[in-house]
Design a protein around this motif. Structure first.
Motif, short mmCIF file in Angstrom:
data_model
loop_
_atom_site.label_atom_id
_atom_site.label_comp_id
_atom_site.label_asym_id
_atom_site.label_seq_id
_atom_site.Cartn_x
_atom_site.Cartn_y
_atom_site.Cartn_z
N ARG A 90 -2.94 8.53 10.30
CA ARG A 90 -1.86 7.75 10.97
C ARG A 90 -1.68 8.02 12.57
NH1 ARG A 90 3.10 5.49 8.46
NH2 ARG A 90 2.40 3.55 10.15
N TYR B 276 -2.39 0.14 12.09
CA TYR B 276 -2.01 0.14 10.50
C TYR B 276 -1.33 0.79 9.52
CZ TYR B 276 -6.78 -0.76 11.01
OH TYR B 276 -8.45 -1.07 11.22
N GLU B 277 -0.65 -0.24 8.73
CA GLU B 277 0.75 0.01 8.04
C GLU B 277 0.26 1.01 7.51
OE1 GLU B 277 3.58 -1.66 9.24
OE2 GLU B 277 2.92 -2.31 10.58
N ARG B 278 1.23 1.74 6.77
CA ARG B 278 1.76 2.34 5.70
C ARG B 278 0.16 1.94 4.65
NH1 ARG B 278 0.85 4.72 2.13
NH2 ARG B 278 1.48 7.00 0.88
#
Length: 78
Positions: A42, A50-52
């Protein structure tokens, strides 16, 4: 070692989320190591958007046969 932890990134796109991209990122000996690698990825420019919840860890038993019935064709999928 009985299990490994696969890490991949997956996201849906398209006007209704009908399309999907995925990328295999690695196999780790523990869930904690896989979680640590999510934070590593990340921080990289190509993954910052991108989201978790796009990062997926799958616990996989080793020395086991999967899909004994063979290949599956996606040509008929909608």
């Amino acid at each position: 070692m009985e299990f490994v932890y696969e890490l991949e990134i997956m996201h849906e796109y398209g006007s209704e989320g009908e399309l999907e991209d995925s990328c295999f990122l690695g196999i780790y000996s523990s869930e904690e190591k896989a979680e640590h690698m999510i934070e590593f990825f990340r921080q990289r420019d190509e993954y910052k958007k991108y989201e978790r919840n796009c990062f997926i860890i799958s616990k996989c038993k080793i020395d086991r046969k999967d899909w004994p019935e063979g290949f599956v064709s996606a040509s008929g999928c909608h």
